[in-house]
Design a protein around this motif. Structure first.
Motif, PDB file in Angstrom:
ATOM      1  N   SER A  69      -5.911  -8.472   9.342  1.00  0.00           N
ATOM      2  CA  SER A  69      -5.671  -8.686   7.954  1.00  0.00           C
ATOM      3  C   SER A  69      -5.036 -10.212   7.581  1.00  0.00           C
ATOM      4  O   SER A  69      -5.045 -10.538   6.335  1.00  0.00           O
ATOM      5  N   TYR A 110      -1.397 -13.532   1.226  1.00  0.00           N
ATOM      6  CA  TYR A 110      -2.335 -13.340   0.091  1.00  0.00           C
ATOM      7  C   TYR A 110      -3.443 -14.301   0.171  1.00  0.00           C
ATOM      8  O   TYR A 110      -4.528 -13.993  -0.756  1.00  0.00           O
ATOM      9  N   ASP A 113      -8.892 -14.067   3.564  1.00  0.00           N
ATOM     10  CA  ASP A 113     -10.050 -13.763   2.925  1.00  0.00           C
ATOM     11  C   ASP A 113     -10.650 -12.562   3.413  1.00  0.00           C
ATOM     12  O   ASP A 113     -10.922 -12.243   4.316  1.00  0.00           O
ATOM     13  N   ARG A 114     -10.901 -11.993   2.107  1.00  0.00           N
ATOM     14  CA  ARG A 114     -11.012 -10.228   2.366  1.00  0.00           C
ATOM     15  C   ARG A 114     -12.474 -10.062   2.947  1.00  0.00           C
ATOM     16  O   ARG A 114     -12.574  -9.114   3.661  1.00  0.00           O
ATOM     17  N   THR A 117     -11.259  -9.932   6.928  1.00  0.00           N
ATOM     18  CA  THR A 117     -10.493  -8.915   7.500  1.00  0.00           C
ATOM     19  C   THR A 117     -10.720  -7.745   7.670  1.00  0.00           C
ATOM     20  O   THR A 117      -9.816  -7.158   8.028  1.00  0.00           O
ATOM     21  N   TYR A 120      -9.475  -4.307   6.180  1.00  0.00           N
ATOM     22  CA  TYR A 120      -8.027  -4.465   5.922  1.00  0.00           C
ATOM     23  C   TYR A 120      -7.855  -5.174   4.417  1.00  0.00           C
ATOM     24  O   TYR A 120      -8.426  -6.014   4.149  1.00  0.00           O
ATOM     25  N   ASP A 121      -6.882  -4.495   4.031  1.00  0.00           N
ATOM     26  CA  ASP A 121      -6.451  -5.077   2.521  1.00  0.00           C
ATOM     27  C   ASP A 121      -5.856  -6.497   2.571  1.00  0.00           C
ATOM     28  O   ASP A 121      -5.433  -6.664   3.958  1.00  0.00           O
ATOM     29  N   VAL A 122      -5.961  -7.199   1.691  1.00  0.00           N
ATOM     30  CA  VAL A 122      -5.307  -8.525   1.687  1.00  0.00           C
ATOM     31  C   VAL A 122      -3.816  -8.070   1.194  1.00  0.00           C
ATOM     32  O   VAL A 122      -3.599  -7.485   0.227  1.00  0.00           O
ATOM     33  N   HIS A 132      -6.058  -8.582  -6.426  1.00  0.00           N
ATOM     34  CA  HIS A 132      -6.555  -9.650  -5.071  1.00  0.00           C
ATOM     35  C   HIS A 132      -6.014  -9.194  -4.006  1.00  0.00           C
ATOM     36  O   HIS A 132      -6.451  -9.388  -2.846  1.00  0.00           O
ATOM     37  N   PHE A 133      -4.596  -8.851  -4.075  1.00  0.00           N
ATOM     38  CA  PHE A 133      -3.689  -8.490  -3.007  1.00  0.00           C
ATOM     39  C   PHE A 133      -2.610  -7.642  -3.441  1.00  0.00           C
ATOM     40  O   PHE A 133      -2.230  -7.545  -4.453  1.00  0.00           O
ATOM     41  N   ARG A 134      -2.181  -6.639  -2.253  1.00  0.00           N
ATOM     42  CA  ARG A 134      -1.133  -5.581  -2.548  1.00  0.00           C
ATOM     43  C   ARG A 134       0.254  -6.040  -1.795  1.00  0.00           C
ATOM     44  O   ARG A 134       0.268  -6.569  -0.799  1.00  0.00           O
ATOM     45  N   ARG A 372      -6.964 -17.403  -3.442  1.00  0.00           N
ATOM     46  CA  ARG A 372      -7.282 -15.895  -3.993  1.00  0.00           C
ATOM     47  C   ARG A 372      -6.009 -15.445  -4.907  1.00  0.00           C
ATOM     48  O   ARG A 372      -4.842 -15.324  -4.148  1.00  0.00           O
TER      49      ARG A 372
END
Length: 381
Positions: A69, A110, A113-114, A117, A120-122, A132-134, A372
């Protein structure tokens, strides 16, 4: 023959774990945007690094991902045993050139770059409102600390002399330190001291790896950015508090990330003084302090070192422009040092395609990073 006035740059120094660095010149971590899909070294990357920093005391291998990630751009990685061959090659390249070598361990947070990854989540200390990210869970934060430790163990097995923890330039570790991006109210945020816990946890976990393998000679450094813009951004006062917290741990050096060695403080300290002087005076000899920022010529490096604000000067752009930088100084040819890119000499620089693209676009060697998410709009209030 070298002009004797440059002799101070070639004095050795010894870290607090007994490791001797042969001179005051460090290769700053140079992001060349040139790794394969699994972080492996490419032919163009290999060509760039070959003999590039002969004569330097320390080589800092650039941004190396510790988790899938983490990836924000083409870069090496230290995630699984599959990464060992590439890490070994980097270590051999450095040692063949006579430098001690450490790996800069990092996570983009954050800014990942999705598309890179691998599903995997950003992730970040605090997520944004737009998805965009969590926000990382407590368990994920602890897992990420373990990933930094795992990366350090891989680096050790590959034959490197140590690691540099990348807590600068807006990446994940700095995102935890900053009140602008960390709005948590648990163990990892809520107060200044708690915002340091991620950084300190990483240092402790890597030190545990060092003790497990009985490797007191294994270097642990930490890089940080001294200030951030914005009302909630990191101030010099907070940075000095971070320095004090870090130096309760067994670190070998601290490394400041600056574009300009002589840049003065914005806030949280005397704005008539440079950031370099403020931090160096605060460290007060507890560990060596590395400085950087627009040091191109031999005289630039010497004058920066002679300020007394740094035990080592980290050189970036001049290493990019001069594949034989130390040789030029030691041979009395310092007048030949290049300070700007000349397209007629493009082959001489041996830039990677991405570096050439960035130069063509006028972005000071680097292609612009994709930003992002919106930093301040989070799902925590």
């Amino acid at each position: 023959m070298m002009n004797p006035k440059y002799a101070p740059l070639f004095e050795s120094y010894t870290l607090n774990n007994g490791v001797e660095i042969k001179n005051r010149l460090t290769v700053a971590p140079l992001t060349i945007y040139d790794s394969g899909p699994e972080g492996e070294m490419t032919e163009t990357g290999r060509r760039f690094w070959q003999d590039r920093f002969e004569g330097f005391g320390l080589f800092i291998m650039p941004f190396t991902n510790v988790h899938p990630s983490a990836v924000g751009f083409e870069s090496p990685q230290a995630i699984t045993e599959a990464d060992l061959p590439t890490l070994i090659e980097y270590a051999e390249i450095a040692h063949e050139q006579g430098a001690k070598a450490v790996v800069q361990l990092a996570h983009s947070g954050y800014r990942a770059d999705r598309a890179m990854t691998k599903g995997y989540d950003v992730i970040a200390p605090t997520g944004d409102l737009y998805g965009h990210f969590r926000t990382m869970s407590d368990a994920e934060v602890r897992e990420m600390i373990a990933c930094f430790a795992n990366a350090a163990e891989l680096v050790m097995r590959a034959g490197f002399d140590g690691v540099e923890i990348h807590g600068a330039n807006g990446w994940l570790i700095q995102q935890f330190v900053s009140a602008a991006s960390n709005l948590r109210d648990d163990h990892w945020g809520g107060t200044l001291e708690k915002r340091f816990n991620f950084s300190l946890g990483i240092v402790d976990a890597i030190d545990a790896v060092r003790r497990k393998h009985n490797r007191p000679d294994f270097i642990i450094g930490y890089r940080f950015s001294p200030e951030e813009p914005g009302e909630d951004g990191i101030t010099m006062k907070e940075t000095l508090a971070l320095v004090d917290a870090l130096l309760t741990r067994p670190l070998q050096y601290l490394h400041i990330s600056l574009w300009d060695f002589y840049k003065k403080a914005r806030r949280g300290a005397d704005s008539n003084l440079t950031r370099m002087q403020i931090v160096h005076d605060h460290i007060n000899g507890r560990v060596p302090f590395f400085g950087a920022g627009n040091l191109y010529t031999a005289d630039d490096m010497l004058e920066a070192y002679k300020t007394g604000w740094a035990e080592s000067v980290a050189i970036g752009k001049s290493v990019m422009l001069n594949p034989n930088l130390v040789e030029l100084i030691q041979a009395g040819r310092e007048s030949e040092i290049e300070t700007s890119f000349d397209w007629d000499k493009a082959d001489y620089y041996r830039y990677t395609p991405a570096m050439l693209q960035g130069t063509m676009a006028g972005t000071d060697f680097y292609p612009p990073l994709k930003q992002r998410g919106v930093r301040y709009k989070t799902n925590h209030y």
